[in-house]
Design a protein around this motif. Structure first.
Motif, PDB file in Angstrom:
ATOM      1  N   VAL A 295     -14.945 -35.903 -36.288  1.00  0.00           N
ATOM      2  CA  VAL A 295     -14.793 -37.359 -36.175  1.00  0.00           C
ATOM      3  C   VAL A 295     -13.323 -37.721 -36.306  1.00  0.00           C
ATOM      4  O   VAL A 295     -12.638 -37.257 -37.227  1.00  0.00           O
ATOM      5  CB  VAL A 295     -15.609 -38.083 -37.267  1.00  0.00           C
ATOM      6  N   HIS A 296     -12.842 -38.516 -35.366  1.00  0.00           N
ATOM      7  CA  HIS A 296     -11.514 -39.121 -35.465  1.00  0.00           C
ATOM      8  C   HIS A 296     -11.713 -40.619 -35.690  1.00  0.00           C
ATOM      9  O   HIS A 296     -12.527 -41.246 -35.004  1.00  0.00           O
ATOM     10  CB  HIS A 296     -10.700 -38.920 -34.189  1.00  0.00           C
ATOM     11  N   ILE A 297     -10.966 -41.197 -36.617  1.00  0.00           N
ATOM     12  CA  ILE A 297     -11.053 -42.634 -36.885  1.00  0.00           C
ATOM     13  C   ILE A 297      -9.685 -43.251 -36.645  1.00  0.00           C
ATOM     14  O   ILE A 297      -8.705 -42.844 -37.265  1.00  0.00           O
ATOM     15  CB  ILE A 297     -11.524 -42.913 -38.325  1.00  0.00           C
ATOM     16  N   LYS A 333      -1.607 -36.709 -30.237  1.00  0.00           N
ATOM     17  CA  LYS A 333      -2.496 -36.079 -29.260  1.00  0.00           C
ATOM     18  C   LYS A 333      -3.401 -35.017 -29.894  1.00  0.00           C
ATOM     19  O   LYS A 333      -3.369 -33.838 -29.511  1.00  0.00           O
ATOM     20  CB  LYS A 333      -1.683 -35.455 -28.122  1.00  0.00           C
ATOM     21  N   PRO A 334      -4.205 -35.410 -30.881  1.00  0.00           N
ATOM     22  CA  PRO A 334      -5.101 -34.431 -31.496  1.00  0.00           C
ATOM     23  C   PRO A 334      -6.120 -33.925 -30.485  1.00  0.00           C
ATOM     24  O   PRO A 334      -6.569 -34.674 -29.622  1.00  0.00           O
ATOM     25  CB  PRO A 334      -5.777 -35.238 -32.608  1.00  0.00           C
ATOM     26  N   PRO A 335      -6.481 -32.656 -30.575  1.00  0.00           N
ATOM     27  CA  PRO A 335      -7.443 -32.109 -29.591  1.00  0.00           C
ATOM     28  C   PRO A 335      -8.816 -32.751 -29.749  1.00  0.00           C
ATOM     29  O   PRO A 335      -9.308 -32.936 -30.868  1.00  0.00           O
ATOM     30  CB  PRO A 335      -7.483 -30.614 -29.937  1.00  0.00           C
ATOM     31  N   VAL A 336      -9.419 -33.104 -28.623  1.00  0.00           N
ATOM     32  CA  VAL A 336     -10.763 -33.668 -28.620  1.00  0.00           C
ATOM     33  C   VAL A 336     -11.617 -32.917 -27.608  1.00  0.00           C
ATOM     34  O   VAL A 336     -11.107 -32.329 -26.649  1.00  0.00           O
ATOM     35  CB  VAL A 336     -10.764 -35.174 -28.284  1.00  0.00           C
ATOM     36  N   THR A 337     -12.923 -32.945 -27.859  1.00  0.00           N
ATOM     37  CA  THR A 337     -13.888 -32.355 -26.938  1.00  0.00           C
ATOM     38  C   THR A 337     -15.010 -33.357 -26.733  1.00  0.00           C
ATOM     39  O   THR A 337     -15.007 -34.441 -27.334  1.00  0.00           O
ATOM     40  CB  THR A 337     -14.464 -31.049 -27.510  1.00  0.00           C
ATOM     41  N   GLU A 338     -15.990 -32.981 -25.928  1.00  0.00           N
ATOM     42  CA  GLU A 338     -17.120 -33.881 -25.712  1.00  0.00           C
ATOM     43  C   GLU A 338     -17.955 -34.041 -26.974  1.00  0.00           C
ATOM     44  O   GLU A 338     -18.781 -34.953 -27.061  1.00  0.00           O
ATOM     45  CB  GLU A 338     -17.994 -33.348 -24.569  1.00  0.00           C
ATOM     46  N   ASN A 339     -17.721 -33.183 -27.969  1.00  0.00           N
ATOM     47  CA  ASN A 339     -18.428 -33.282 -29.247  1.00  0.00           C
ATOM     48  C   ASN A 339     -17.583 -33.948 -30.333  1.00  0.00           C
ATOM     49  O   ASN A 339     -17.928 -33.893 -31.514  1.00  0.00           O
ATOM     50  CB  ASN A 339     -18.887 -31.906 -29.716  1.00  0.00           C
ATOM     51  N   THR A 340     -16.487 -34.563 -29.900  1.00  0.00           N
ATOM     52  CA  THR A 340     -15.661 -35.347 -30.815  1.00  0.00           C
ATOM     53  C   THR A 340     -16.090 -36.804 -30.729  1.00  0.00           C
ATOM     54  O   THR A 340     -16.214 -37.356 -29.635  1.00  0.00           O
ATOM     55  CB  THR A 340     -14.166 -35.244 -30.457  1.00  0.00           C
ATOM     56  N   LEU A 341     -16.320 -37.420 -31.872  1.00  0.00           N
ATOM     57  CA  LEU A 341     -16.615 -38.849 -31.920  1.00  0.00           C
ATOM     58  C   LEU A 341     -15.370 -39.564 -32.415  1.00  0.00           C
ATOM     59  O   LEU A 341     -14.857 -39.257 -33.493  1.00  0.00           O
ATOM     60  CB  LEU A 341     -17.779 -39.138 -32.859  1.00  0.00           C
ATOM     61  N   VAL A 342     -14.873 -40.508 -31.634  1.00  0.00           N
ATOM     62  CA  VAL A 342     -13.702 -41.300 -32.024  1.00  0.00           C
ATOM     63  C   VAL A 342     -14.172 -42.709 -32.372  1.00  0.00           C
ATOM     64  O   VAL A 342     -14.747 -43.410 -31.528  1.00  0.00           O
ATOM     65  CB  VAL A 342     -12.636 -41.339 -30.904  1.00  0.00           C
ATOM     66  N   ILE A 343     -13.960 -43.108 -33.618  1.00  0.00           N
ATOM     67  CA  ILE A 343     -14.383 -44.424 -34.103  1.00  0.00           C
ATOM     68  C   ILE A 343     -13.178 -45.353 -34.123  1.00  0.00           C
ATOM     69  O   ILE A 343     -12.160 -45.056 -34.751  1.00  0.00           O
ATOM     70  CB  ILE A 343     -14.985 -44.336 -35.516  1.00  0.00           C
ATOM     71  N   ALA A 344     -13.292 -46.469 -33.425  1.00  0.00           N
ATOM     72  CA  ALA A 344     -12.231 -47.475 -33.412  1.00  0.00           C
ATOM     73  C   ALA A 344     -12.561 -48.555 -34.429  1.00  0.00           C
ATOM     74  O   ALA A 344     -13.591 -49.223 -34.309  1.00  0.00           O
ATOM     75  CB  ALA A 344     -12.106 -48.090 -32.021  1.00  0.00           C
ATOM     76  N   VAL A 345     -11.698 -48.733 -35.423  1.00  0.00           N
ATOM     77  CA  VAL A 345     -11.896 -49.749 -36.452  1.00  0.00           C
ATOM     78  C   VAL A 345     -10.911 -50.879 -36.191  1.00  0.00           C
ATOM     79  O   VAL A 345      -9.702 -50.680 -36.232  1.00  0.00           O
ATOM     80  CB  VAL A 345     -11.697 -49.173 -37.865  1.00  0.00           C
TER      81      VAL A 345
END
Length: 605
Positions: A295-297, A333-345
């Motif tokens: 998870v990226h927030i 530019k942190p690595p992300v994949t299709e299994n990364t969830l990015v939460i925008a607060v």
């Protein structure tokens, strides 16, 4: 930027515009102006300073009109002058425009227009727009065609509203900057935010990027850039107009601090099962996040601190989670994949840095989720999923109730993630959920018993103010310092308590009170840090649930919070720090709801 208002079909357009600008003051601004259409043409008044300066100018030299546009400006191009204030007009004075955002190619457009004989009166990027419209009218275009063609030349971000010639209409569009339509009985309003017209109507249409709207006394139409009709649903706002007023409080910020028991109840309502202690999110049934690997927030300011809180919670529960400032996400530019969830607060759902971060995450293949306070905001349309915090309108620039609701909503999400990803339904989680259920009452207890005013009085002549905490108390310390500095204008810094001896301890003196946050996590270590600063002569204010224990014995003053789970204690501690910041700023006679140089909704990067 910073606030647009417009109206047509109203009996008192000048009064409606001025009232709308007053209600947008919370967004931050340095000048204001209105333009109204009447039989003589367009009457324009604009002034540097507060809306009250504009009101005074209109009272001394009255203007009237049947419809018009208004604006509060926060300078981005050119200094704070009457000439640079909006609205801006063409040379003939038959076209007026207000604009939020930044036109990145304005310099080349201005050079082109000047070579064609156009003369400019301001240093702003906005002024190219009425001149472009004027040029198109000269070439035989209709007002609508002229407006569309002018917008087609623009690069950057914008929300635009314009009155053109003798056409009884308001022409508007948006791209990257918020704009909402209010629909009344035979009257229509455009604004950057709902509070501008909530006293007139509770029916709204949220416009999307690329939408064009023409509002006339007979009705309105929304089309795309090619002129094709688009369907934008009419929605009802549940706010009572009273929620956008001070309701007897001296400041919006103090009112909103005191509204937190109610806002937290709304955040939690229907999302906690009192019998099982489990989370029931209608938006996300069990299993929704079972494929999430990390998870990226992303968020800015207060929202970033809420994200840090949630990232720590998730990491403690075994889920890889990282909090990033939205504005740095593209750089890191942190690595992300299709299994990364990015939460925008984002409170407003319109924060430019956060929107950019989400767009980059989606382009890289990540799944996205918006956590926001505003129904229909841009972030809800950009993300795959959304969770509303339900805090209600927040007018004060300094975020208070939205922070506590953001953290609470993220805690609920955390539990859903844990259940979906790890399958773990531990007793610890039940304790956390029980504490969340008691949270509104615990916050009310803090509000009823706080001695924050006395603390603020005690230390009002200090040189600096430091805030320390460990674990989940670290983002609370950062948020406490942010609140203090942004409304008091005094120097304040937040640190991880463990960081003190690695540099910040050099700044500690008897004139730097330290607010130490104790939540039941690593309290002995934080107590050791407290003694370190006291040994250098600094007074310490401890925020703790044990007013009679060892922590209180060594502290100079205590701000008491109810006993609760360590994961939840940071929320009540934050309420105490909000109150300290508020009372400190009030003692210094600061403009608490409108701190200098700041805006509620940052729609440019």
């Amino acid at each position: 930027m910073c606030g647009i208002t417009a109206c047509i079909g109203t009996d008192e357009s000048v009064d409606s515009l001025l009232d709308g600008l007053r209600r947008l003051e919370y967004r931050g601004y340095d000048s204001a102006g209105i333009a109204v259409k009447n039989q003589a043409g367009i009457s324009l008044t604009k002034r540097v300073g507060e809306v009250s300066e504009l009101v005074g100018a209109v009272e001394r030299d009255p203007i009237d009109g049947t419809f018009g546009i208004g604006h509060t400006r926060w300078a981005t191009h050119g200094g704070v002058t009457d000439n640079n204030a909006h609205p801006h007009t063409d040379e003939s004075g038959r076209i007026a425009v207000v604009h939020n955002g930044i036109i990145t190619n304005y310099q080349s457009l201005r050079s082109e227009l000047e070579s064609n004989g156009h003369k400019f009166e301001s240093e702003t990027d906005t002024e190219v727009v009425p001149h472009l419209i004027e040029e198109n009218l000269r070439d035989g275009a209709t007002p609508e065609e002229a407006f569309r063609a002018a917008v087609g030349r623009l690069n950057g971000t914008y929300a635009l509203a314009s009155i053109i010639g003798d056409e009884e209409a308001i022409f508007a569009t948006r791209s990257g900057s918020p704009l909402v339509l209010g629909v009344g009985e035979g009257e229509y309003f455009l604004a950057s935010d709902v509070p501008a017209f909530i006293q007139h109507t509770d029916q709204v249409v949220y416009l999307h990027d690329g939408d064009f709207i023409i509002a006339r006394p007979s009705g309105y139409e929304v089309t795309d850039s090619g002129g094709r009709p688009v369907d934008r649903p009419l929605k009802y706002i549940e706010w009572d107009p009273e929620t956008a007023t001070k309701g007897g409080y001296e400041h919006f910020m103090y009112k909103e601090i005191n509204e937190q028991p109610g806002s937290l109840r709304r955040t939690i309502h229907g999302r906690l099962n009192a019998l099982s202690g489990g989370v029931e999110l209608e938006e996300f049934p069990p299993g929704t996040f079972s494929d999430v690997e990390q998870v990226h927030i992303v968020g800015m300011g207060t929202s970033h601190h809420a994200g840090m809180f949630a990232a720590s919670l998730l990491s403690e529960r075994g889920i890889p989670a990282y909090a990033f400032m939205s504005g740095e996400y593209a750089v890191i530019k942190p690595p992300v994949t299709e299994n990364t969830l990015v939460i925008a607060v984002t409170q407003s759902g319109e924060t430019a840095d956060t929107l950019d971060a989400i767009r980059r995450a989606r382009a890289a293949g990540a799944r996205t989720l918006a956590l926001t306070n505003v129904v229909g905001s841009s972030i809800t349309r950009e993300c795959d999923d959304e969770l509303l915090i339900r805090a209600g309108p927040e007018i004060g620039v300094a975020a208070t109730k939205t922070f506590s609701s953001q953290v609470t909503a993220l805690m609920l999400l955390t539990e859903r993630f844990v259940e979906d990803i790890t399958g773990n339904k531990s007793g610890v989680a039940r304790d956390v959920m029980d504490s969340l259920a008691r949270l509104p009452g615990d916050v009310q207890e803090v509000l009823d018993t706080s001695n924050a005013r006395e603390i603020a009085e005690e230390y009002q002549d200090s040189d600096s103010y430091f805030f320390i905490g460990r674990g989940l108390a670290h983002p609370v310390a950062l948020e406490g310092a942010l609140k203090f500095k942004e409304i008091s204008y005094e120097h304040a810094e937040g640190f991880a308590a463990s960081e003190l001896k690695h540099g910040p301890l050099a700044l500690v003196t008897p004139m730097t009170p330290v607010f130490a946050i104790f939540t039941g996590f690593e309290d002995e270590a934080t107590l050791s840090n407290m003694k370190e600063v006291q040994a250098r002569g600094a007074p310490v204010v401890a925020i703790t649930s044990d007013p009679d224990g060892e922590i209180a014995e060594f502290a100079d003053h205590v701000l008491t919070i109810p006993e609760t789970h360590p994961d939840v204690a940071g929320i009540t501690a934050n309420i105490q720090l909000q109150l300290v910041a508020y009372h400190a700023a009030k003692l210094l006679d600061r403009p608490i709801d409108k701190p200098r140089n700041l805006a509620k909704c940052v729609t440019v990067e």
